[in-house]
Design a protein around this motif. Structure first.
Motif, PDB file in Angstrom:
ATOM      1  N   VAL A 109      69.862  21.486  11.471  1.00  0.00           N
ATOM      2  CA  VAL A 109      69.800  21.347  10.010  1.00  0.00           C
ATOM      3  C   VAL A 109      71.130  21.680   9.342  1.00  0.00           C
ATOM      4  N   TYR A 110      71.744  22.801   9.693  1.00  0.00           N
ATOM      5  CA  TYR A 110      72.918  23.275   8.963  1.00  0.00           C
ATOM      6  C   TYR A 110      74.225  22.733   9.521  1.00  0.00           C
ATOM      7  N   SER A 112      76.545  19.558  11.357  1.00  0.00           N
ATOM      8  CA  SER A 112      76.592  18.089  11.354  1.00  0.00           C
ATOM      9  C   SER A 112      77.927  17.639  11.916  1.00  0.00           C
ATOM     10  N   GLU A 177      81.471  26.367  14.748  1.00  0.00           N
ATOM     11  CA  GLU A 177      80.444  25.578  14.073  1.00  0.00           C
ATOM     12  C   GLU A 177      81.089  24.324  13.496  1.00  0.00           C
ATOM     13  N   VAL A 179      80.525  21.438  10.689  1.00  0.00           N
ATOM     14  CA  VAL A 179      79.779  21.075   9.489  1.00  0.00           C
ATOM     15  C   VAL A 179      80.489  19.904   8.826  1.00  0.00           C
ATOM     16  N   ALA A 196      70.398  28.847  13.359  1.00  0.00           N
ATOM     17  CA  ALA A 196      70.621  28.562  11.947  1.00  0.00           C
ATOM     18  C   ALA A 196      69.969  29.630  11.063  1.00  0.00           C
ATOM     19  N   PRO A 197      70.493  29.805   9.818  1.00  0.00           N
ATOM     20  CA  PRO A 197      71.618  29.107   9.182  1.00  0.00           C
ATOM     21  C   PRO A 197      72.970  29.479   9.820  1.00  0.00           C
ATOM     22  N   GLY A 198      74.048  29.147   9.092  1.00  0.00           N
ATOM     23  CA  GLY A 198      75.377  29.349   9.635  1.00  0.00           C
ATOM     24  C   GLY A 198      75.746  30.807   9.823  1.00  0.00           C
ATOM     25  N   TRP A 201      76.464  32.954   6.710  1.00  0.00           N
ATOM     26  CA  TRP A 201      75.215  33.297   6.016  1.00  0.00           C
ATOM     27  C   TRP A 201      74.528  34.461   6.711  1.00  0.00           C
TER      28      TRP A 201
END
Length: 357
Positions: A109-110, A112, A177, A179, A196-198, A201
């Motif tokens: 999800v977080y 990409s 990571e 993103v 997740a999350p990153g 966070w």
């Protein structure tokens, strides 16, 4: 490799159900300076085929792509030992002869990646093969950071995203990571990682637990009555106990911070296994009632890697006996590429104790 093979189905299921997004990593340093990175790996659908892989120097390697065409081709600069999942090419955790360690953690999800471009297959690197690429190519974190822009990391299944933990014998550890197609490296001073999350966070979220401390809460008076702890460790009252990634990150951070430092590398390895026992996920909690598969645990295996002495330790859901692979005993210039299952037999040995008369 075709889209329909089971390895791609696993990646897609991980992203779609999050049932595999439960890995927990903890790093500790011994009093003698030895550095250990440990982790669990989860898959709650069925048995996760896992193998110990030995990659010699000079081994020719090639990445898969989502379309099945050949991706990035390269040769191993450093001999490597890794623990793989699904396919021998998919190293989930490992170390090379220079002492660099790398492992993958699901990051749905977080994260990409850049979009897959079939015209750039010569630079395309599958996310499930990033750890193998790092381990066979580089000796330091800075070398990885300098080279990351030379490859295009893509997912083998849409929505299945990873992030990575990379460590050096010095005790330095970073989290990688990606993103929106851009790689980000974060120095990991807290020494833990989940999903997740990153990562940033997760660090911010630790502020929600500023009230936690080891030991017992003091007795105090409230409106005329005396309040006393009902048991030990009341200073941790309120620490989250569920298996979601943020809750595991908080627990791992506090358990690591309060763990007494051990004298030697092996004592620290054993301590890592004890700490990660607290994150072993029983299979029933991730499924509806009466709908769990017949496997012993969602935590398929646990590893602890001594980066200082180049030793890989692991145990599995089927056999809790700790096993060790010592890289110093391997001649990476002569050994062949090989792999073997983590468990020769999926059964738990039991030592029988005979009571004398």
């Amino acid at each position: 490799m075709k889209r329909g093979i089971r390895s791609l189905a696993v990646a897609a299921a991980c992203a779609g159900t999050l049932r595999a997004a439960a890995c927990t990593g903890i790093a500790l340093t011994a009093a003698d300076g030895s550095y250990v990175q440990s982790r669990t790996i989860e898959w709650s659908q069925d048995v996760l085929p896992s193998r110990c892989v030995v990659i010699p120097r000079g081994q020719r390697l090639r990445s898969f792509t989502p379309a099945g065409a050949d991706g990035l081709a390269y040769s191993a600069v450093y001999g490597t030992v890794g623990l793989s999942v699904e396919r021998t090419e998919f190293i989930a955790e490992g170390i090379n002869e220079a002492g660099l360690s790398a492992g993958l953690f699901f990051f749905p999800v977080y994260g990409s990646y850049a979009s897959y471009d079939p015209d750039r297959n010569d630079r395309t690197l599958a996310d499930l093969q990033v750890a193998s690429w790092i381990l066979t190519q580089f000796a330091t974190i800075d070398e990885v950071k300098a080279a990351i822009a030379s490859v295009r990391i893509v997912a083998l299944a849409e929505g299945a995203v990873l992030h990575w933990r990379i460590g050096e014998p010095s005790g330095r550890q970073v989290v990688l990571e990606i993103v929106d197609g851009t790689p980000h490296f974060y120095e990991n001073e807290v020494g833990v990682l989940t999903n997740a999350p990153g990562f940033t966070w997760q660090l911010t979220n630790l502020n929600n637990y500023v009230n936690l401390y080891p030991g017992d809460a003091p007795v105090h008076r409230l409106s005329g009555i005396t309040l006393r702890p009902t048991g030990g460790n009341s200073g941790f009252l309120g620490i989250p106990g569920d298996a979601t990634p943020p809750s595991r990150f908080v627990r791992a951070a506090f358990y690591r911070a309060t763990a007494p430092q051990r004298a030697t590398a092996f004592e620290t390895v054993v301590q890592c296994f004890h700490l990660l026992n607290c994150f072993d996920i029983p299979i029933g909690i991730e499924h509806p009632a009466d709908d769990a598969p017949d496997i012993p645990s969602a935590t398929q295996w646990t590893s602890a890697i001594d980066l200082t002495h180049r030793r890989v330790y692991y145990k599995t859901a089927y056999n809790n006996t700790i096993r060790c692979i010592d890289l110093s005993e391997i001649d990476f210039g002569r050994v062949s590429y090989q792999s073997r299952p983590l468990d020769e037999a999926r059964e738990q040995p039991v030592e029988r104790i005979v009571i004398a008369r």
